[in-house]
Design an enzyme around this catalytic site. Structure first.
Site, PDB file in Angstrom:
ATOM      1  N   CYS A 108       0.806  -1.230   0.000  1.00  0.00           N
ATOM      2  CA  CYS A 108       0.000   0.000   0.000  1.00  0.00           C
ATOM      3  C   CYS A 108       0.840   1.282   0.000  1.00  0.00           C
ATOM      4  O   CYS A 108       0.480   2.263  -0.668  1.00  0.00           O
ATOM      5  CB  CYS A 108      -0.988   0.006   1.162  1.00  0.00           C
ATOM      6  N   ASP A 157      -7.629   5.570  -1.492  1.00  0.00           N
ATOM      7  CA  ASP A 157      -7.270   4.358  -0.768  1.00  0.00           C
ATOM      8  C   ASP A 157      -6.770   3.289  -1.747  1.00  0.00           C
ATOM      9  O   ASP A 157      -7.485   2.927  -2.681  1.00  0.00           O
ATOM     10  CB  ASP A 157      -8.516   3.848  -0.020  1.00  0.00           C
ATOM     11  N   HIS A 214      -6.249   0.179  -0.988  1.00  0.00           N
ATOM     12  CA  HIS A 214      -6.551  -1.150  -0.460  1.00  0.00           C
ATOM     13  C   HIS A 214      -7.731  -1.825  -1.152  1.00  0.00           C
ATOM     14  O   HIS A 214      -8.673  -2.285  -0.507  1.00  0.00           O
ATOM     15  CB  HIS A 214      -6.841  -1.065   1.047  1.00  0.00           C
TER      16      HIS A 214
END
Length: 459
Positions: free
Chosen positions: A111, A345, A347
Site C-alpha cells: 500500500c 485508498d 486497499h
C-alpha cells in the site's frame, strides 16, 4: 518437483490473500462519503464551495444533486471531475511474477508503494498536463456504490480457489468501456493530453519494464534491505521514488528530478544543482523538481498542532499530496474539509491491466469517489511532496512554505526547514547524483535503514 509444489502453494496463498483483502477493505468503496455544504473543500490547491441556504451534508456520488441548486451542483461536479482525474493506483493481482519471489500480487503489503506511486503520478501530471487538466471521461465512470463489492469478492474467492485447484487461470471480467462508443472529436491539444494521460499511467504499469511500476520499485528497495512482501514506510518510499526517477531512461522523463530532504532539511543549493544538472541530450537546461520531505507529525500519535500546517500545504497548487495513512495502512492524502483529510485508498485488489496494449482500459486507474478521515487518526509518519517547474518556482515555494512553517509552528523548531547552501556545507555527506556501481551511497543506505524503522529526531 518440491520447488514447483512450493510455488503452487504460494500462488494459492496469494489468491486467498487477494480475496481476503478485498473482503476486508472493499466495504470502504461501498460506503458513501459526505461533505458539509457550509465549508470549503480543498483538493491539491483548488478550492470548491458547496454552500447553500440549507444546512446539512452533501454526498459526492451525485445521489442528491436534485436537492440543491444548479450552481452548487455544478461546483460539486467540478470537484468530482477534478478528483476522479487524479491517478489511482491500488493493489493488483495476477501481474508478472516479482523477481526473486513467487508473488504475483501486492495485496496486504504494497500500500505505501502504491500511495508513493500516486504522489509521483500527480507530480508528473503537473509536469506534462498542468493542474487545470481534467479527464474528459471522468464523470462517465460507474460509481462503485452501485455494486455489491462484498458479493463480488465472495465470487472471486470461489473462482480463485477453483482455478488454483485445476491449475486454470481465473476468468477475466472484460471491461465494456470503449466498446461500441464513438470516438471523441478532439483538437490537437486534447489529443496530446490524452497521449500523456495514458503515457503517465503506463509508467506505473505492473510489469518489470515499467519505469515506476511495482517491480522496479521493489528492485530499488532491495538496496535498502527491503524485499517483496515487506512493509515499506513513507520515508523509504521517498528515497525509492527518487532513485526510480533518477534511473528512468525514457527521454520524456529527463526533464524531471526528485530531491529528498535530509533530516527534515531542504538544502536549497542541492535542489538547484539537481535542477541545473545536464540533461542526457547533452544540453544544459533546468529540470523540474519534485521535493519529498519525510516528516513526523508527533510522537506515538499525530499532534493536532500540525493540522493548520497540513491544511496549508494541501492548499498549495504545487503540492502533489502526502504519503501517509493510519498505522500500517497507507493512504494518499490530496485535500481536506474542516478537520478531515480527503484521500485515495489503495486497499482494493484489482485485476492486472496490460498497459502496453493500445487503448488499454483506464477506468481502474481513476477513483470514482473520495474518502475522508479525521486528521487526529492520521499516523504521524508521512512524506510531503511539492512540484516546482523552474528554479524561480522553487525559490518562490521555499519562501512561501517557510512563512507557513513559521506561522503554524507553536514550538521553537518548525516541522522542517529550508536552508541556504549545500548539505556538505553543514558537514553532511552529499549524495552524488549518479553512481555507476551502486544505486545508493553508503550515506543513503544508513539513512534508509534508519528510516525503515520510521524513527525521527523530534526537536
Amino acid at each position: 518437483m518440491e520447488a514447483t509444489g512450493t510455488d503452487e502453494v504460494e500462488k494459492i496463498k496469494s489468491k486467498f490473500m487477494s480475496a481476503w483483502h478485498n473482503m476486508k477493505y472493499s466495504w470502504v468503496l461501498k460506503t458513501k462519503t459526505y461533505f458539509s455544504r457550509n465549508s470549503p473543500v480543498f483538493l491539491l490547491g483548488k478550492c470548491y464551495h458547496f454552500k447553500t441556504d440549507e444546512s446539512g451534508e452533501l454526498s459526492t456520488d451525485g445521489s442528491n444533486f436534485d436537492k440543491i441548486n444548479m450552481e452548487i451542483s455544478g461546483n460539486v461536479e467540478e470537484f468530482r471531475k477534478d478528483f476522479i482525474s487524479r491517478i489511482w493506483l491500488t493493489y493488483r493481482e495476477e501481474f508478472p511474477q516479482i523477481k526473486g519471489s513467487a508473488l504475483t500480487t501486492d495485496c496486504g503489503w504494497g500500500c505505501t508503494l502504491r500511495t508513493g506511486q500516486m504522489l509521483l503520478a500527480q507530480g508528473l501530471m503537473l509536469h506534462f498536463l498542468g493542474r487545470a487538466w481534467v479527464w474528459p471521461d471522468a464523470l462517465d465512470i460507474d460509481n462503485s456504490d452501485s455494486e455489491s463489492w462484498t458479493a463480488h469478492t465472495v465470487k472471486k474467492l470461489t473462482a480463485s480457489f477453483e482455478a488454483s485447484l485445476t491449475a486454470e487461470r481465473e476468468p477475466k471480467i472484460l471491461s465494456n468501456h470503449h466498446q461500441g462508443t464513438l470516438k471523441r472529436n478532439c483538437d490537437d491539444n486534447e489529443m496530446r493530453n490524452e497521449v500523456y494521460h495514458r503515457k503517465i499511467i503506463s509508467w506505473f504499469g505492473d510489469s518489470p519494464l515499467a519505469a515506476f511500476g511495482l517491480h522496479q520499485l521493489i528492485e530499488y528497495g532491495k538496496k535498502s534491505g527491503k524485499l517483496a512482501g515487506d512493509w515499506y514506510g513513507p520515508a523509504v518510499v521517498a528515497h525509492i521514488l527518487r532513485k526510480a526517477v533518477e534511473e528512468a531512461r525514457d527521454p520524456e522523463l529527463q526533464g524531471v528530478t526528485v530531491y529528498v530532504a535530509q533530516d527534515c532539511t531542504v538544502y536549497s543549493s542541492d535542489v538547484i544543482d539537481r535542477q541545473c544538472s545536464f540533461m542526457d541530450s547533452g544540453k544544459a537546461d533546468t529540470k523540474a523538481v519534485i521535493i519529498l520531505v519525510p516528516v513526523r507529525l508527533g510522537g506515538e500519535r499525530t499532534n493536532m498542532d500540525y493540522l493548520e500546517f497540513v491544511k496549508g500545504i494541501l492548499s498549495l497548487e504545487y503540492c502533489v499530496g502526502i504519503i501517509g495513512g493510519k498505522p500500517k495502512q497507507s493512504y494518499y492524502f490530496a485535500g481536506f474539509q474542516d478537520d478531515s483529510l480527503i484521500y485515495m485508498d489503495p486497499h482494493y485488489c484489482q485485476s492486472f491491466v496490460d498497459v502496453s496494449i493500445k487503448d488499454f482500459p483506464l477506468e481502474s486507474f481513476h477513483c470514482p469517489s473520495p474518502k475522508k478521515m479525521s486528521f487526529k487518526k492520521m499516523d504521524p509518519s508521512c512524506t510531503i511532496g511539492f512540484y516546482c517547474r523552474t528554479v524561480q518556482d522553487f525559490e518562490k515555494a521555499s519562501e512561501e512554505i517557510t512563512k507557513m512553517l513559521k506561522s503554524s509552528s507553536k514550538e521553537k523548531y518548525p516541522l522542517f526547514t529550508f536552508v541556504k547552501g549545500h548539505s556538505r556545507d553543514y558537514d553532511f555527506a552529499s549524495s552524488p547524483l549518479h553512481e555507476e556501481n551502486d544505486l545508493f551511497s553508503e550515506d543513503e543506505k544508513k539513512r534508509l535503514k534508519r528510516f525503515s524503522t520510521e524513527e525521527f529526531v523530534l526537536l
